[in-house]
Design a protein around this motif. Structure first.
Motif, PDB file in Angstrom:
ATOM      1  N   GLY A  57       0.845  -1.177   0.000  1.00  0.00           N
ATOM      2  CA  GLY A  57       0.000   0.000   0.000  1.00  0.00           C
ATOM      3  C   GLY A  57       0.883   1.229   0.000  1.00  0.00           C
ATOM      4  O   GLY A  57       0.799   2.077   0.892  1.00  0.00           O
ATOM      5  N   CYS A  58       1.737   1.322  -1.019  1.00  0.00           N
ATOM      6  CA  CYS A  58       2.776   2.367  -1.024  1.00  0.00           C
ATOM      7  C   CYS A  58       2.236   3.742  -1.358  1.00  0.00           C
ATOM      8  O   CYS A  58       2.960   4.734  -1.238  1.00  0.00           O
ATOM      9  CB  CYS A  58       3.882   1.985  -2.005  1.00  0.00           C
ATOM     10  N   GLY A  59       0.979   3.843  -1.808  1.00  0.00           N
ATOM     11  CA  GLY A  59       0.402   5.147  -2.109  1.00  0.00           C
ATOM     12  C   GLY A  59       1.174   5.873  -3.191  1.00  0.00           C
ATOM     13  O   GLY A  59       1.529   5.299  -4.220  1.00  0.00           O
ATOM     14  N   ALA A  62       6.219   8.166  -1.626  1.00  0.00           N
ATOM     15  CA  ALA A  62       7.226   9.030  -1.001  1.00  0.00           C
ATOM     16  C   ALA A  62       8.146   8.251  -0.060  1.00  0.00           C
ATOM     17  O   ALA A  62       9.361   8.492  -0.042  1.00  0.00           O
ATOM     18  CB  ALA A  62       6.553  10.169  -0.255  1.00  0.00           C
ATOM     19  N   ASN A  63       7.586   7.351   0.737  1.00  0.00           N
ATOM     20  CA  ASN A  63       8.437   6.573   1.645  1.00  0.00           C
ATOM     21  C   ASN A  63       9.365   5.647   0.872  1.00  0.00           C
ATOM     22  O   ASN A  63      10.549   5.505   1.197  1.00  0.00           O
ATOM     23  CB  ASN A  63       7.578   5.780   2.629  1.00  0.00           C
ATOM     24  N   ALA A  64       8.836   5.001  -0.166  1.00  0.00           N
ATOM     25  CA  ALA A  64       9.669   4.129  -0.995  1.00  0.00           C
ATOM     26  C   ALA A  64      10.772   4.929  -1.671  1.00  0.00           C
ATOM     27  O   ALA A  64      11.922   4.464  -1.792  1.00  0.00           O
ATOM     28  CB  ALA A  64       8.810   3.417  -2.032  1.00  0.00           C
ATOM     29  N   ALA A  65      10.465   6.136  -2.118  1.00  0.00           N
ATOM     30  CA  ALA A  65      11.473   6.980  -2.751  1.00  0.00           C
ATOM     31  C   ALA A  65      12.603   7.288  -1.782  1.00  0.00           C
ATOM     32  O   ALA A  65      13.788   7.276  -2.147  1.00  0.00           O
ATOM     33  CB  ALA A  65      10.833   8.275  -3.247  1.00  0.00           C
ATOM     34  N   ALA A 117      12.965  -6.492   4.504  1.00  0.00           N
ATOM     35  CA  ALA A 117      12.005  -5.795   5.366  1.00  0.00           C
ATOM     36  C   ALA A 117      10.737  -5.522   4.573  1.00  0.00           C
ATOM     37  O   ALA A 117      10.784  -5.359   3.354  1.00  0.00           O
ATOM     38  CB  ALA A 117      12.593  -4.493   5.904  1.00  0.00           C
ATOM     39  N   VAL A 118       9.620  -5.476   5.286  1.00  0.00           N
ATOM     40  CA  VAL A 118       8.318  -5.139   4.705  1.00  0.00           C
ATOM     41  C   VAL A 118       7.687  -4.075   5.599  1.00  0.00           C
ATOM     42  O   VAL A 118       7.764  -4.175   6.831  1.00  0.00           O
ATOM     43  CB  VAL A 118       7.400  -6.370   4.608  1.00  0.00           C
ATOM     44  N   TYR A 119       7.079  -3.076   4.999  1.00  0.00           N
ATOM     45  CA  TYR A 119       6.447  -2.026   5.789  1.00  0.00           C
ATOM     46  C   TYR A 119       5.096  -1.657   5.188  1.00  0.00           C
ATOM     47  O   TYR A 119       4.801  -1.923   4.019  1.00  0.00           O
ATOM     48  CB  TYR A 119       7.337  -0.779   5.871  1.00  0.00           C
ATOM     49  N   SER A 120       4.275  -1.021   6.020  1.00  0.00           N
ATOM     50  CA  SER A 120       2.974  -0.510   5.591  1.00  0.00           C
ATOM     51  C   SER A 120       2.663   0.704   6.448  1.00  0.00           C
ATOM     52  O   SER A 120       2.630   0.607   7.678  1.00  0.00           O
ATOM     53  CB  SER A 120       1.898  -1.591   5.768  1.00  0.00           C
ATOM     54  N   VAL A 121       2.488   1.854   5.802  1.00  0.00           N
ATOM     55  CA  VAL A 121       2.178   3.092   6.511  1.00  0.00           C
ATOM     56  C   VAL A 121       0.739   3.475   6.182  1.00  0.00           C
ATOM     57  O   VAL A 121       0.444   3.924   5.076  1.00  0.00           O
ATOM     58  CB  VAL A 121       3.151   4.220   6.105  1.00  0.00           C
ATOM     59  N   TYR A 122      -0.163   3.216   7.120  1.00  0.00           N
ATOM     60  CA  TYR A 122      -1.592   3.427   6.877  1.00  0.00           C
ATOM     61  C   TYR A 122      -1.973   2.746   5.562  1.00  0.00           C
ATOM     62  O   TYR A 122      -2.753   3.285   4.779  1.00  0.00           O
ATOM     63  CB  TYR A 122      -1.913   4.921   6.844  1.00  0.00           C
ATOM     64  N   GLY A 123      -1.421   1.581   5.328  1.00  0.00           N
ATOM     65  CA  GLY A 123      -1.536   0.917   4.043  1.00  0.00           C
ATOM     66  C   GLY A 123      -2.214  -0.427   4.105  1.00  0.00           C
ATOM     67  O   GLY A 123      -3.156  -0.647   4.889  1.00  0.00           O
ATOM     68  N   ALA A 124      -1.722  -1.352   3.295  1.00  0.00           N
ATOM     69  CA  ALA A 124      -2.437  -2.611   3.064  1.00  0.00           C
ATOM     70  C   ALA A 124      -2.558  -3.475   4.305  1.00  0.00           C
ATOM     71  O   ALA A 124      -3.506  -4.264   4.419  1.00  0.00           O
ATOM     72  CB  ALA A 124      -1.739  -3.398   1.948  1.00  0.00           C
ATOM     73  N   VAL A 125      -1.628  -3.381   5.244  1.00  0.00           N
ATOM     74  CA  VAL A 125      -1.764  -4.186   6.460  1.00  0.00           C
ATOM     75  C   VAL A 125      -2.996  -3.765   7.249  1.00  0.00           C
ATOM     76  O   VAL A 125      -3.628  -4.588   7.924  1.00  0.00           O
ATOM     77  CB  VAL A 125      -0.486  -4.100   7.316  1.00  0.00           C
ATOM     78  N   TRP A 126      -3.360  -2.512   7.161  1.00  0.00           N
ATOM     79  CA  TRP A 126      -4.569  -2.031   7.840  1.00  0.00           C
ATOM     80  C   TRP A 126      -5.828  -2.457   7.093  1.00  0.00           C
ATOM     81  O   TRP A 126      -6.877  -2.686   7.711  1.00  0.00           O
ATOM     82  CB  TRP A 126      -4.511  -0.508   7.945  1.00  0.00           C
ATOM     83  N   PHE A 127      -5.744  -2.602   5.779  1.00  0.00           N
ATOM     84  CA  PHE A 127      -6.937  -2.801   4.962  1.00  0.00           C
ATOM     85  C   PHE A 127      -7.023  -4.206   4.349  1.00  0.00           C
ATOM     86  O   PHE A 127      -7.713  -4.395   3.350  1.00  0.00           O
ATOM     87  CB  PHE A 127      -6.977  -1.739   3.854  1.00  0.00           C
ATOM     88  N   THR A 128      -6.336  -5.172   4.954  1.00  0.00           N
ATOM     89  CA  THR A 128      -6.373  -6.548   4.472  1.00  0.00           C
ATOM     90  C   THR A 128      -6.534  -7.485   5.657  1.00  0.00           C
ATOM     91  O   THR A 128      -5.927  -7.271   6.713  1.00  0.00           O
ATOM     92  CB  THR A 128      -5.066  -6.895   3.721  1.00  0.00           C
TER      93      THR A 128
END
Length: 222
Positions: A57-59, A62-65, A117-128
């Protein structure tokens, strides 16, 4: 296009772009919270240059960049074509950035190697559904790799699968997506049940000001 993709496309069109610089004058940075210039940064991932890191859920990327600028191989996944279009327009010049349009579980079930590493910022971990997502994530992580995610803390008494509404125009009904709201203790239990270790879930308080809702940040290892 799925209903979920349509909903997140609508969300993308409503969200402002990230600022050109933060309070320190940096052009890229990592932000786990809903507040500018607040909270920890990419150090929570505990990875160095050359690491392969996945954002679920990278949107708008910006974080990935920022991870790419730090020398990591950043992979971003999002179901929304609008989100990814904005990400490519702003960050497409970064050679280490890889973006995919897909739902999180489907992407994790495809072949493609492991992640440090795997991350989710208000992303797919919240919505799955975590019962489906967490096993898929762990399968694609190197042993000892970090999973870190952030989301809004649950409203007291409102736990588990909840409806999240995304507004549209004045003449249209809002779009609905599901989210999974749990407090720190439940997230810790769920992660341990799915084979993760060294779990730490805390609510970071909001910065001083009129807004008081903190940010739930969960850190664990595969």
């Amino acid at each position: 296009m799925t209903d979920t993709a349509i909903a997140w496309d609508a969300y993308a069109r409503q969200r402002p772009e990230r600022r050109l610089t933060n309070a320190r004058g940096e052009t890229t940075w990592f932000n786990w919270t809903q507040y500018p210039d607040h909270g920890p940064g990419a150090e929570l991932l505990e990875v160095a240059a050359g690491a392969r890191v996945l954002g679920l859920g990278c949107g708008k990327g910006a974080n990935a960049a920022h991870l790419t600028v730090l020398g990591m191989r950043a992979v971003g996944v999002d179901v929304s074509a609008e989100q990814l279009r904005a990400a490519r327009e702003r960050w497409g010049h970064l050679s280490g950035l890889e973006l995919h349009q897909a739902e999180a579980i489907g992407f994790m079930q495809e072949p493609g190697g492991v992640y440090d590493a795997v991350y989710s910022v208000y992303g797919a971990v919240w919505f799955t559904d975590p019962a489906r997502l967490l096993p898929a994530v762990r399968e694609r992580m190197r042993p000892g790799g970090r999973l870190v995610f952030s989301q809004r803390p649950p409203v007291e008494g409102c736990y588990g699968c909840q409806a999240s509404y995304i507004p549209r125009g004045d003449e249209e009904d809002p779009l609905v997506v599901k989210r999974w709201d749990y407090g720190p203790e439940v997230w810790e239990q769920l992660l341990v049940e799915h084979g993760f270790t060294d779990v730490r879930a805390v609510v970071l308080p909001a910065p001083p000001g009129p807004r008081t809702i903190g940010t739930l940040i969960v850190q664990t290892r595969a």
